[in-house]
Design an enzyme around this catalytic site. Sequence first.
Site, PDB file in Angstrom:
ATOM      1  N   ASN A 147      -6.066   5.154   8.702  1.00  0.00           N
ATOM      2  CA  ASN A 147      -5.880   3.565   8.702  1.00  0.00           C
ATOM      3  C   ASN A 147      -6.559   2.902   7.599  1.00  0.00           C
ATOM      4  OD1 ASN A 147      -4.518   1.258   9.707  1.00  0.00           O
ATOM      5  ND2 ASN A 147      -6.438   0.754  10.690  1.00  0.00           N
TER       6      ASN A 147
ATOM      7  N   HIS B  42      -7.967  -0.608   6.690  1.00  0.00           N
ATOM      8  CA  HIS B  42      -8.215  -2.287   7.452  1.00  0.00           C
ATOM      9  C   HIS B  42      -8.871  -2.947   6.321  1.00  0.00           C
ATOM     10  CE1 HIS B  42      -8.879  -4.713  10.873  1.00  0.00           C
ATOM     11  NE2 HIS B  42     -10.237  -5.104  10.291  1.00  0.00           N
TER      12      HIS B  42
ATOM     13  N   ARG C  41       1.265  -1.871  14.902  1.00  0.00           N
ATOM     14  CA  ARG C  41       1.247  -1.366  16.391  1.00  0.00           C
ATOM     15  C   ARG C  41      -0.146  -0.544  16.859  1.00  0.00           C
ATOM     16  NH1 ARG C  41       5.250  -4.065  19.134  1.00  0.00           N
ATOM     17  NH2 ARG C  41       6.701  -4.621  17.193  1.00  0.00           N
TER      18      ARG C  41
ATOM     19  N   GLU D 201      -7.493  -2.362  -2.085  1.00  0.00           N
ATOM     20  CA  GLU D 201      -6.918  -1.325  -1.245  1.00  0.00           C
ATOM     21  C   GLU D 201      -6.047  -0.340  -1.952  1.00  0.00           C
ATOM     22  OE1 GLU D 201      -6.446  -3.837   3.086  1.00  0.00           O
ATOM     23  OE2 GLU D 201      -4.828  -3.934   1.693  1.00  0.00           O
TER      24      GLU D 201
ATOM     25  N   ASN E 260       0.816  -1.401   0.010  1.00  0.00           N
ATOM     26  CA  ASN E 260      -0.127   0.049   0.118  1.00  0.00           C
ATOM     27  C   ASN E 260       0.718   1.307   0.017  1.00  0.00           C
ATOM     28  OD1 ASN E 260      -3.078  -0.721   0.088  1.00  0.00           O
ATOM     29  ND2 ASN E 260      -1.928  -2.286   1.512  1.00  0.00           N
TER      30      ASN E 260
END
Length: 203
Positions: free
Chosen positions: A109, A111, A93, A176, A16
């Site tokens: 983010n 996911h 993390r 993605e 990504n």
Amino acid sequence: MKKEILGILCSGNGSNLQAILDAIQRGELETTVGIVLSDNPKAVALQRAQKAGVPYVCVNRKSYATREAFEAALLKELQAHKVTVVILAGFMRILSGQFVQAYRNKILNLHPSLLPSFVGAHAYQDALAYGAKVTGCTVHFVDENLDAGPIILQKAVPIHEDDTPETLIARIHEQEHLLFPKAIALLLADKLRIEGRRVHILP
Ligand code: GRF
């Protein structure tokens, strides 16, 4: 408009990250990568950054006794490179409230599921094991809770009868790689407005 500077955090392969670097290269994202940062010295993402000629650094989680000390080191790097937007691209993390506070509504983010289904680190394996027929990917703002911040974009991905975790994640990755740069472009163009849990996208 203020030019945002990206800090891209990765832990692994960085496909990504590559999609974002490629979108910048093609002129589809008008921004600068201030720093690519990994908590894992073996992350392929670091090699991708090197190849693309963007600054990169490893902040090895194992070198820090506490999460607070590790996050302080991350923030120091981000600030040293004048980062204004933090992109979590496969960063494995969990970030504390202290970190989130420093970049409130400026952390994105990605996911590999249609949130709020299948939160956590095994999202696509869990979707497959559960017997879901559709899963997907989600780009969301990061808040204090795991995989829970306001959703920016989602894309559904079908689960096929003969899917294995490998074939499924390959299909999710394809989406993605399109979805993340698209969401980042919306943020950079200042087209996202957060209202409670909803993210309105301006035309
Ligand atoms: C992606 O599937 C993303 O959804 C998840 O971690 C994975 C990272 O893959 N958060 P890569 O390192 O970008 O190839």
